[in-house]
Design a protein around this motif. Sequence first.
Motif, PDB file in Angstrom:
ATOM      1  N   SER A   1       3.174  51.154 -39.892  1.00 56.68           N
ATOM      2  CA  SER A   1       2.650  49.942 -39.254  1.00 56.68           C
ATOM      3  C   SER A   1       1.502  49.362 -40.069  1.00 56.68           C
ATOM      4  N   ASP A   2       1.428  48.042 -40.093  1.00 58.39           N
ATOM      5  CA  ASP A   2       0.311  47.379 -40.760  1.00 58.39           C
ATOM      6  C   ASP A   2      -0.932  47.375 -39.880  1.00 58.39           C
ATOM      7  N   LEU A   3      -0.715  47.311 -38.571  1.00 56.35           N
ATOM      8  CA  LEU A   3      -1.815  47.266 -37.615  1.00 56.35           C
ATOM      9  C   LEU A   3      -1.366  47.949 -36.337  1.00 56.35           C
ATOM     10  N   ILE A   4      -2.256  48.719 -35.743  1.00 53.08           N
ATOM     11  CA  ILE A   4      -1.953  49.407 -34.490  1.00 53.08           C
ATOM     12  C   ILE A   4      -3.014  49.008 -33.478  1.00 53.08           C
ATOM     13  N   ILE A   5      -2.569  48.583 -32.311  1.00 50.67           N
ATOM     14  CA  ILE A   5      -3.488  48.189 -31.245  1.00 50.67           C
ATOM     15  C   ILE A   5      -3.497  49.292 -30.195  1.00 50.67           C
ATOM     16  N   ALA A   6      -4.674  49.846 -29.941  1.00 49.25           N
ATOM     17  CA  ALA A   6      -4.853  50.867 -28.910  1.00 49.25           C
ATOM     18  C   ALA A   6      -5.637  50.246 -27.762  1.00 49.25           C
ATOM     19  N   VAL A   7      -5.405  50.739 -26.526  1.00 52.31           N
ATOM     20  CA  VAL A   7      -6.096  50.151 -25.374  1.00 52.31           C
ATOM     21  C   VAL A   7      -7.442  50.810 -25.085  1.00 52.31           C
ATOM     22  N   ASP A   8      -7.720  51.948 -25.709  1.00 50.69           N
ATOM     23  CA  ASP A   8      -9.029  52.574 -25.536  1.00 50.69           C
ATOM     24  C   ASP A   8      -9.279  53.564 -26.667  1.00 50.69           C
ATOM     25  N   THR A   9     -10.482  54.113 -26.704  1.00 50.19           N
ATOM     26  CA  THR A   9     -10.880  55.036 -27.764  1.00 50.19           C
ATOM     27  C   THR A   9     -10.047  56.314 -27.750  1.00 50.19           C
ATOM     28  N   LYS A  10      -9.691  56.784 -26.566  1.00 49.38           N
ATOM     29  CA  LYS A  10      -8.893  58.007 -26.460  1.00 49.38           C
ATOM     30  C   LYS A  10      -7.550  57.842 -27.181  1.00 49.38           C
TER      31      LYS A  10
ATOM     32  N   TYR B   1      -6.201  59.666 -30.597  1.00 48.82           N
ATOM     33  CA  TYR B   1      -4.914  60.355 -30.617  1.00 48.82           C
ATOM     34  C   TYR B   1      -4.090  59.910 -31.822  1.00 48.82           C
ATOM     35  N   ILE B   2      -3.990  58.589 -32.014  1.00 50.97           N
ATOM     36  CA  ILE B   2      -3.204  58.061 -33.132  1.00 50.97           C
ATOM     37  C   ILE B   2      -3.838  58.462 -34.452  1.00 50.97           C
ATOM     38  N   ASN B   3      -5.150  58.406 -34.502  1.00 52.89           N
ATOM     39  CA  ASN B   3      -5.877  58.795 -35.709  1.00 52.89           C
ATOM     40  C   ASN B   3      -5.587  60.260 -36.061  1.00 52.89           C
ATOM     41  N   ASP B   4      -5.554  61.119 -35.056  1.00 53.22           N
ATOM     42  CA  ASP B   4      -5.224  62.535 -35.276  1.00 53.22           C
ATOM     43  C   ASP B   4      -3.791  62.683 -35.778  1.00 53.22           C
ATOM     44  N   GLU B   5      -2.874  61.886 -35.213  1.00 56.81           N
ATOM     45  CA  GLU B   5      -1.475  61.949 -35.649  1.00 56.81           C
ATOM     46  C   GLU B   5      -1.340  61.512 -37.111  1.00 56.81           C
ATOM     47  N   LEU B   6      -2.212  60.618 -37.557  1.00 57.73           N
ATOM     48  CA  LEU B   6      -2.194  60.156 -38.946  1.00 57.73           C
ATOM     49  C   LEU B   6      -3.064  61.020 -39.845  1.00 57.73           C
ATOM     50  N   ASP B   7      -3.568  62.141 -39.297  1.00 60.17           N
ATOM     51  CA  ASP B   7      -4.463  63.040 -40.047  1.00 60.17           C
ATOM     52  C   ASP B   7      -5.656  62.288 -40.620  1.00 60.17           C
ATOM     53  N   ASN B   8      -6.208  61.391 -39.815  1.00 55.39           N
ATOM     54  CA  ASN B   8      -7.384  60.586 -40.157  1.00 55.39           C
ATOM     55  C   ASN B   8      -7.183  59.682 -41.374  1.00 55.39           C
ATOM     56  N   LYS B   9      -5.926  59.431 -41.735  1.00 51.66           N
ATOM     57  CA  LYS B   9      -5.635  58.480 -42.814  1.00 51.66           C
ATOM     58  C   LYS B   9      -5.436  57.106 -42.179  1.00 51.66           C
ATOM     59  N   ASN B  10      -5.891  56.080 -42.837  1.00 48.48           N
ATOM     60  CA  ASN B  10      -5.667  54.695 -42.392  1.00 48.48           C
ATOM     61  C   ASN B  10      -6.239  54.393 -41.010  1.00 48.48           C
ATOM     62  N   SER B  11      -7.346  55.023 -40.666  1.00 46.85           N
ATOM     63  CA  SER B  11      -7.924  54.752 -39.351  1.00 46.85           C
ATOM     64  C   SER B  11      -8.413  53.309 -39.230  1.00 46.85           C
ATOM     65  N   ASP B  12      -8.602  52.637 -40.356  1.00 41.39           N
ATOM     66  CA  ASP B  12      -9.053  51.243 -40.320  1.00 41.39           C
ATOM     67  C   ASP B  12      -7.957  50.295 -39.833  1.00 41.39           C
ATOM     68  N   LYS B  13      -6.702  50.750 -39.788  1.00 36.94           N
ATOM     69  CA  LYS B  13      -5.640  49.873 -39.289  1.00 36.94           C
ATOM     70  C   LYS B  13      -5.426  50.027 -37.781  1.00 36.94           C
ATOM     71  N   ILE B  14      -6.261  50.843 -37.137  1.00 34.77           N
ATOM     72  CA  ILE B  14      -6.179  51.014 -35.681  1.00 34.77           C
ATOM     73  C   ILE B  14      -7.340  50.250 -35.061  1.00 34.77           C
ATOM     74  N   ILE B  15      -7.020  49.282 -34.214  1.00 38.07           N
ATOM     75  CA  ILE B  15      -8.072  48.533 -33.526  1.00 38.07           C
ATOM     76  C   ILE B  15      -7.959  48.788 -32.022  1.00 38.07           C
ATOM     77  N   ILE B  16      -9.056  48.565 -31.329  1.00 38.66           N
ATOM     78  CA  ILE B  16      -9.059  48.730 -29.874  1.00 38.66           C
ATOM     79  C   ILE B  16      -9.130  47.357 -29.232  1.00 38.66           C
ATOM     80  N   LEU B  17      -8.184  47.091 -28.346  1.00 40.89           N
ATOM     81  CA  LEU B  17      -8.171  45.870 -27.560  1.00 40.89           C
ATOM     82  C   LEU B  17      -8.161  46.330 -26.106  1.00 40.89           C
ATOM     83  N   LYS B  18      -9.330  46.378 -25.513  1.00 40.19           N
ATOM     84  CA  LYS B  18      -9.452  46.936 -24.167  1.00 40.19           C
ATOM     85  C   LYS B  18      -8.796  46.039 -23.132  1.00 40.19           C
ATOM     86  N   ASN B  19      -8.308  46.679 -22.088  1.00 36.25           N
ATOM     87  CA  ASN B  19      -7.770  45.931 -20.964  1.00 36.25           C
ATOM     88  C   ASN B  19      -8.923  45.170 -20.322  1.00 36.25           C
TER      89      ASN B  19
END
Length: 113
Positions: A16-25, A29-47
């Motif tokens: 994925s070029d960009l991943i939208i998460a709804v919260d820090t948790k 989780y996604i960051n752990d699945e990526l082994d902390n690689k590319n964490s800059d492509k995960i953004i938080i868009l809160k409900n």
Amino acid sequence: MYQFFLKYEKNAYEYSDLIIAVDTKIKNYINDELDNKNSDKIIILKNAINDEIFKYDEKENIKYFNENIILIPRRLVPKNGVIFAVKAANELVKKVLKTLKCILLEMELKNKI
């Protein structure tokens, strides 16, 4: 089967070029699945909820504390499986509870977007 879908999920994160998460948790989780690689492509868009409109009022809501209420906030289409929640609620009344309120909530926003 679980391992197959877990691998599929991890591949989706990696490619994925960009991943939208709804919260820090979820982001963590996604960051752990990526082994902390590319964490800059995960953004938080809160409900977003307006806390003034949906403010908790204990005096108003106290009457519901002794009631059995199930809220099903899903679009009422066959693919969402709402019928299974309704059938489960029916079984609860038959076997466990004397009364139960089942609230089906459908909000169709497509004409307002």
